[in-house]
Design a protein around this motif. Sequence first.
Motif, PDB file in Angstrom:
ATOM      1  N   SER A  83      95.388 -19.534 119.297  1.00 52.12           N
ATOM      2  CA  SER A  83      95.540 -19.575 120.958  1.00 52.12           C
ATOM      3  C   SER A  83      93.462 -19.177 120.880  1.00 52.12           C
ATOM      4  N   GLY A  84      93.105 -19.044 121.707  1.00 52.98           N
ATOM      5  CA  GLY A  84      92.263 -18.422 122.565  1.00 52.98           C
ATOM      6  C   GLY A  84      90.453 -19.437 121.816  1.00 52.98           C
ATOM      7  N   ARG A  85      90.766 -20.101 120.247  1.00 53.88           N
ATOM      8  CA  ARG A  85      89.905 -20.561 119.540  1.00 53.88           C
ATOM      9  C   ARG A  85      89.758 -21.694 119.430  1.00 53.88           C
ATOM     10  N   VAL A  86      90.396 -22.616 120.109  1.00 55.73           N
ATOM     11  CA  VAL A  86      90.246 -23.854 120.344  1.00 55.73           C
ATOM     12  C   VAL A  86      90.149 -24.499 121.619  1.00 55.73           C
ATOM     13  N   THR A  87      89.118 -25.632 121.701  1.00 56.32           N
ATOM     14  CA  THR A  87      88.667 -26.289 122.407  1.00 56.32           C
ATOM     15  C   THR A  87      89.157 -27.551 122.868  1.00 56.32           C
ATOM     16  N   HIS A  88      89.262 -28.679 124.168  1.00 56.38           N
ATOM     17  CA  HIS A  88      89.272 -30.119 122.941  1.00 56.38           C
ATOM     18  C   HIS A  88      88.912 -30.377 124.983  1.00 56.38           C
ATOM     19  N   SER A  89      87.815 -31.215 124.641  1.00 55.24           N
ATOM     20  CA  SER A  89      86.849 -32.011 125.750  1.00 55.24           C
ATOM     21  C   SER A  89      86.681 -33.368 124.987  1.00 55.24           C
ATOM     22  N   CYS A  90      87.013 -34.086 126.345  1.00 48.36           N
ATOM     23  CA  CYS A  90      86.839 -36.040 126.630  1.00 48.36           C
ATOM     24  C   CYS A  90      85.984 -36.472 126.667  1.00 48.36           C
ATOM     25  N   ASN A  91      84.705 -37.277 126.035  1.00 45.13           N
ATOM     26  CA  ASN A  91      84.088 -38.087 127.727  1.00 45.13           C
ATOM     27  C   ASN A  91      83.964 -39.473 127.926  1.00 45.13           C
ATOM     28  N   GLU A  92      84.649 -39.998 129.199  1.00 47.05           N
ATOM     29  CA  GLU A  92      85.228 -41.279 129.155  1.00 47.05           C
ATOM     30  C   GLU A  92      86.196 -41.851 127.299  1.00 47.05           C
ATOM     31  N   ASN A  93      85.945 -42.277 126.358  1.00 47.13           N
ATOM     32  CA  ASN A  93      86.649 -42.833 125.188  1.00 47.13           C
ATOM     33  C   ASN A  93      86.140 -41.708 123.938  1.00 47.13           C
ATOM     34  N   LYS A  94      85.434 -40.676 124.088  1.00 44.71           N
ATOM     35  CA  LYS A  94      84.642 -39.661 123.570  1.00 44.71           C
ATOM     36  C   LYS A  94      85.308 -38.300 123.840  1.00 44.71           C
ATOM     37  N   CYS A  95      85.744 -37.818 122.431  1.00 46.34           N
ATOM     38  CA  CYS A  95      86.458 -36.467 122.256  1.00 46.34           C
ATOM     39  C   CYS A  95      85.873 -35.584 121.117  1.00 46.34           C
ATOM     40  N   THR A  96      85.925 -34.596 121.800  1.00 52.67           N
ATOM     41  CA  THR A  96      85.618 -33.831 120.388  1.00 52.67           C
ATOM     42  C   THR A  96      86.701 -32.211 120.844  1.00 52.67           C
TER      43      THR A  96
END
Length: 499
Positions: A83-96
């Motif tokens: 909690s508070g330490r994880v982020t998930h982001s995607c740009n088209e078909n690439k995710c981080t």
Amino acid sequence: MGLTAAMRGFFVFLLSVSVVLGQTGYGVTYSSTQICAVKGSTVEIKSSFTYPYKVGRRSTTVEKTFWFTGSEPDDLSTDSKYSGRVTHSCNENKCTLRISDLRESDSAEYKFIFITNQEGGRFTGSPGVTLTVSVLHVEAKKTSPILYPDWAEVKCQSRCRLSARSYVWYKNGLNMNKDTYSVQQDFSPGDTVSCAFSGHEDYRSPSVYAPKLPSVSVSPSGEIVEGSSGTLTCSSDANPAANYTWYKTQTLVSNGPQLVLSSVQPSVSGEYQCTAENTMGKMSSRYITIDVKYAPKLPSVSVSPSGEIVEGSSGTLTCSSDANPAANYTWYKENQILSQGSDGVHAFISISSNNSGNYYCKSENQYGYSKSSSLFIDVQYPPKLPSVSVSPSGEIVEGSSGTLTCSSDANPAANYTWYKENEDSPKASGQIFTITDFRPEHRGSYYCEAQNRRGRHNSTLHLVGVTDLFSSVVLFLGFHPGRRNSSAVGLNPMNLWRL
């Protein structure tokens, strides 16, 4: 793939591509399968995915993407430990996936999953990305403890090794300008040493340092009483952890942080000290005093001056007993209290014969008491005024026999000698003087002398008369109190009575 400036704290050690194909056109690719990052830093895990744009006549849409660990695909962003330490982001078909403030517990295998609107449209890449969170630590060892006791070799260690990477070393918070994996140098007891990867100085290892001044505690607290048990505990702030040694008055008694005292005896009392030592140095604690309390032991008694005790002299009885705290003493004669005090001394200013008897003392403190064995006091004194008696009493008839007896209180026992007045030679020796055949010539004054090595005393007996059967003269024995060194009184003929 390389590192970018925005990915500070993100270390990649092994690059590979993992593609998992499900139905035609579906797949997941990871930028790396092995990542090592330093505790406290931030890491980014990247993936890309592919899918067919249409299956049959139905267009494919991606409904959900997320990351998970373990065997069950539970969204990592909903896990409380992240909690508070994880982020998930995607740009088209690439995710981080970005994880900040990394912890050792974050070490795991991470997998990406995407879900489409197509039937069975859930796909993931396996194996995933193994993240190892490394905690840098300094390993120290003595280089030559005998020749160079202050020198040590320190190494910067981690769970995963990064090849061709330089290091930064710090001593007491200041850069040592050393960039090698290990350093050999002399270190003072108060020095602290830490390391970091070059370029990641914000994520230093914990410092190593010699033990600080050890503290010593005693359990249970309060007084330690004979027969009880207790524990001494030594603790010191040190990294690496210290090894402990216990000493009693500089003599080694035990190893380990605790010294257990079982069934404590008075001999345990003394000064104790512990020493904490690691590869960076050692430090000794202050001394702690263990004072075992106990009831008095069997008292010893003595008389002074030693030897014979003579009436009229002075002397002292002394009682002593091993006790903690110090005992109070009571002197008794035949169970009668004579004196009490802390010095254990009973004094006689002028000893008399009635001081003879059995004496003992009692030593006592709050933990108990003990009684001494009995001590007999034998007061010696010269004979007292002797007393005399005659048997048979009354008339003494010529030719009969009689006995004179002399007795005197004396210590040691008196010897007796009988004398007749105006005669130099003794008439008899011994307590009893027997005359077997009374005759007129036995008339006269007799006395006894009682004597021992302490002195002598005389008593006078007046023999007044003897009954003469032929002349019908009746003589009587009379007794008069004697006096010390007195002269006997002679026979007065006027005291003779005729029948």
